[in-house]
Design a protein around this motif. Structure first.
Motif, PDB file in Angstrom:
ATOM      1  N   ASP A   1      67.708  84.043  45.330  1.00  0.00           N
ATOM      2  CA  ASP A   1      69.051  84.548  45.083  1.00  0.00           C
ATOM      3  C   ASP A   1      69.741  83.613  44.099  1.00  0.00           C
ATOM      4  O   ASP A   1      69.416  82.426  44.016  1.00  0.00           O
ATOM      5  N   GLY A   2      70.714  84.143  43.364  1.00  0.00           N
ATOM      6  CA  GLY A   2      71.468  83.314  42.443  1.00  0.00           C
ATOM      7  C   GLY A   2      72.352  84.152  41.547  1.00  0.00           C
ATOM      8  O   GLY A   2      72.756  85.265  41.915  1.00  0.00           O
ATOM      9  N   LEU A   3      72.642  83.622  40.387  1.00  0.00           N
ATOM     10  CA  LEU A   3      73.497  84.291  39.409  1.00  0.00           C
ATOM     11  C   LEU A   3      72.822  84.310  38.046  1.00  0.00           C
ATOM     12  O   LEU A   3      72.230  83.316  37.627  1.00  0.00           O
ATOM     13  N   LEU A   4      72.933  85.435  37.367  1.00  0.00           N
ATOM     14  CA  LEU A   4      72.483  85.557  35.991  1.00  0.00           C
ATOM     15  C   LEU A   4      73.711  85.653  35.109  1.00  0.00           C
ATOM     16  O   LEU A   4      74.558  86.522  35.298  1.00  0.00           O
ATOM     17  N   ASN A   5      73.810  84.724  34.150  1.00  0.00           N
ATOM     18  CA  ASN A   5      74.876  84.789  33.155  1.00  0.00           C
ATOM     19  C   ASN A   5      74.264  85.270  31.856  1.00  0.00           C
ATOM     20  O   ASN A   5      73.222  84.767  31.427  1.00  0.00           O
ATOM     21  N   ILE A   6      74.911  86.245  31.238  1.00  0.00           N
ATOM     22  CA  ILE A   6      74.516  86.776  29.946  1.00  0.00           C
ATOM     23  C   ILE A   6      75.651  86.448  28.991  1.00  0.00           C
ATOM     24  O   ILE A   6      76.792  86.803  29.245  1.00  0.00           O
ATOM     25  N   PHE A   7      75.326  85.764  27.888  1.00  0.00           N
ATOM     26  CA  PHE A   7      76.354  85.307  26.957  1.00  0.00           C
ATOM     27  C   PHE A   7      75.902  85.569  25.527  1.00  0.00           C
ATOM     28  O   PHE A   7      74.765  85.257  25.162  1.00  0.00           O
ATOM     29  N   VAL A   8      76.786  86.139  24.722  1.00  0.00           N
ATOM     30  CA  VAL A   8      76.517  86.351  23.304  1.00  0.00           C
ATOM     31  C   VAL A   8      77.422  85.407  22.500  1.00  0.00           C
ATOM     32  O   VAL A   8      78.641  85.529  22.547  1.00  0.00           O
ATOM     33  N   PRO A   9      76.819  84.411  21.807  1.00  0.00           N
ATOM     34  CA  PRO A   9      77.618  83.415  21.086  1.00  0.00           C
ATOM     35  C   PRO A   9      78.031  83.891  19.690  1.00  0.00           C
ATOM     36  O   PRO A   9      77.729  83.254  18.683  1.00  0.00           O
ATOM     37  N   HIS A  10      78.698  85.015  19.661  1.00  0.00           N
ATOM     38  CA  HIS A  10      79.168  85.583  18.394  1.00  0.00           C
ATOM     39  C   HIS A  10      80.615  86.032  18.582  1.00  0.00           C
ATOM     40  O   HIS A  10      80.979  86.537  19.637  1.00  0.00           O
ATOM     41  N   ALA A  11      81.423  85.901  17.550  1.00  0.00           N
ATOM     42  CA  ALA A  11      82.840  86.260  17.616  1.00  0.00           C
ATOM     43  C   ALA A  11      83.078  87.751  17.452  1.00  0.00           C
ATOM     44  O   ALA A  11      84.219  88.195  17.476  1.00  0.00           O
ATOM     45  N   THR A  12      82.003  88.534  17.302  1.00  0.00           N
ATOM     46  CA  THR A  12      82.166  89.963  17.025  1.00  0.00           C
ATOM     47  C   THR A  12      81.240  90.831  17.863  1.00  0.00           C
ATOM     48  O   THR A  12      80.816  91.902  17.424  1.00  0.00           O
ATOM     49  N   ALA A  13      80.909  90.408  19.077  1.00  0.00           N
ATOM     50  CA  ALA A  13      80.044  91.191  19.957  1.00  0.00           C
ATOM     51  C   ALA A  13      80.431  90.919  21.402  1.00  0.00           C
ATOM     52  O   ALA A  13      81.114  89.944  21.700  1.00  0.00           O
ATOM     53  N   GLY A  14      79.984  91.779  22.306  1.00  0.00           N
ATOM     54  CA  GLY A  14      80.305  91.615  23.713  1.00  0.00           C
ATOM     55  C   GLY A  14      79.180  92.087  24.614  1.00  0.00           C
ATOM     56  O   GLY A  14      78.182  92.647  24.146  1.00  0.00           O
ATOM     57  N   ILE A  15      79.365  91.871  25.898  1.00  0.00           N
ATOM     58  CA  ILE A  15      78.406  92.291  26.926  1.00  0.00           C
ATOM     59  C   ILE A  15      79.121  93.270  27.857  1.00  0.00           C
ATOM     60  O   ILE A  15      80.234  92.998  28.317  1.00  0.00           O
ATOM     61  N   ALA A  16      78.488  94.408  28.111  1.00  0.00           N
ATOM     62  CA  ALA A  16      79.058  95.410  29.011  1.00  0.00           C
ATOM     63  C   ALA A  16      78.028  95.811  30.055  1.00  0.00           C
ATOM     64  O   ALA A  16      76.825  95.814  29.789  1.00  0.00           O
ATOM     65  N   VAL A  17      78.509  96.150  31.239  1.00  0.00           N
ATOM     66  CA  VAL A  17      77.665  96.729  32.281  1.00  0.00           C
ATOM     67  C   VAL A  17      78.105  98.182  32.399  1.00  0.00           C
ATOM     68  O   VAL A  17      79.202  98.464  32.891  1.00  0.00           O
ATOM     69  N   ILE A  18      77.262  99.087  31.883  1.00  0.00           N
ATOM     70  CA  ILE A  18      77.600 100.514  31.835  1.00  0.00           C
ATOM     71  C   ILE A  18      76.350 101.350  32.064  1.00  0.00           C
ATOM     72  O   ILE A  18      75.226 100.846  32.025  1.00  0.00           O
ATOM     73  N   GLU A  19      76.557 102.635  32.251  1.00  0.00           N
ATOM     74  CA  GLU A  19      75.457 103.595  32.278  1.00  0.00           C
ATOM     75  C   GLU A  19      75.037 103.868  30.836  1.00  0.00           C
ATOM     76  O   GLU A  19      75.870 103.968  29.937  1.00  0.00           O
ATOM     77  N   THR A  20      73.739 103.973  30.605  1.00  0.00           N
ATOM     78  CA  THR A  20      73.234 104.320  29.275  1.00  0.00           C
ATOM     79  C   THR A  20      72.349 105.551  29.368  1.00  0.00           C
ATOM     80  O   THR A  20      71.901 105.926  30.450  1.00  0.00           O
ATOM     81  N   GLY A  21      72.115 106.165  28.236  1.00  0.00           N
ATOM     82  CA  GLY A  21      71.188 107.282  28.184  1.00  0.00           C
ATOM     83  C   GLY A  21      71.768 108.630  28.554  1.00  0.00           C
ATOM     84  O   GLY A  21      71.131 109.652  28.361  1.00  0.00           O
ATOM     85  N   ALA A  22      72.974 108.662  29.080  1.00  0.00           N
ATOM     86  CA  ALA A  22      73.604 109.935  29.449  1.00  0.00           C
ATOM     87  C   ALA A  22      74.854 110.175  28.608  1.00  0.00           C
ATOM     88  O   ALA A  22      75.697 110.984  28.961  1.00  0.00           O
ATOM     89  N   GLY A  23      74.977 109.430  27.514  1.00  0.00           N
ATOM     90  CA  GLY A  23      76.113 109.594  26.629  1.00  0.00           C
ATOM     91  C   GLY A  23      77.196 108.546  26.786  1.00  0.00           C
ATOM     92  O   GLY A  23      78.084 108.445  25.941  1.00  0.00           O
ATOM     93  N   SER A  24      77.152 107.760  27.847  1.00  0.00           N
ATOM     94  CA  SER A  24      78.198 106.765  28.081  1.00  0.00           C
ATOM     95  C   SER A  24      78.208 105.686  27.010  1.00  0.00           C
ATOM     96  O   SER A  24      79.279 105.187  26.641  1.00  0.00           O
TER      97      SER A  24
END
Length: 140
Positions: free
Chosen positions: A39-62
């Protein structure tokens, strides 16, 4: 750090258009070696000033809906004070205020604890930078 912290950098090519890039498979593969059933934590980080990380549904148009909503909220026109790069590039620098450049997610038994339809995605509206890095870090 000790053996309970692992990190890896992914190199992602997003191309010259707006894109939502699914990172879920890469996150799962990383956890296979890093978490090893813990068990633990996963951190996802994008080191860019023009991008982000989202948790969303994909493949159905979202994912397309997200890009359309961002276009409505942040039009690629000349209203932006930040003016280098392609037309409307200033909006790309506002994106991380709406889609954070990071996410921290629970890992249970070595697996990402996402909901049924959730995916981890890189959101990139910057047409001027087709290459991105994403840092995955597991603490457990």
């Amino acid at each position: 750090m000790n053996g309970n912290f692992h990190t890896q950098v992914l190199d992602i090519t997003t191309g010259t258009g707006e894109r939502v890039h699914d990172l879920t498979t890469a996150c799962t593969a990383f956890l296979g070696g890093a978490a090893r059933g813990r068990d633990g934590l996963l951190n996802i980080f994008v080191p860019h000033a023009t991008a982000g990380i989202a948790v969303i549904e994909t493949g159905a148009g979202s994912d397309d809906d997200l890009l359309a909503a961002l276009t409505d909220l942040l039009p690629a026109d000349d209203r932006w004070q930040h003016r280098h790069g392609s037309r409307g590039h200033g909006r790309d620098h506002v994106l991380p205020a709406l889609v954070a450049p990071h996410a921290t997610l629970p890992v249970t038994g070595g697996e990402l604890a996402l909901g049924t339809w959730q995916s981890v995605c890189l959101v990139d509206t910057n047409r001027d930078n087709p290459h991105r890095q994403v840092r995955l870090s597991f603490l457990g």
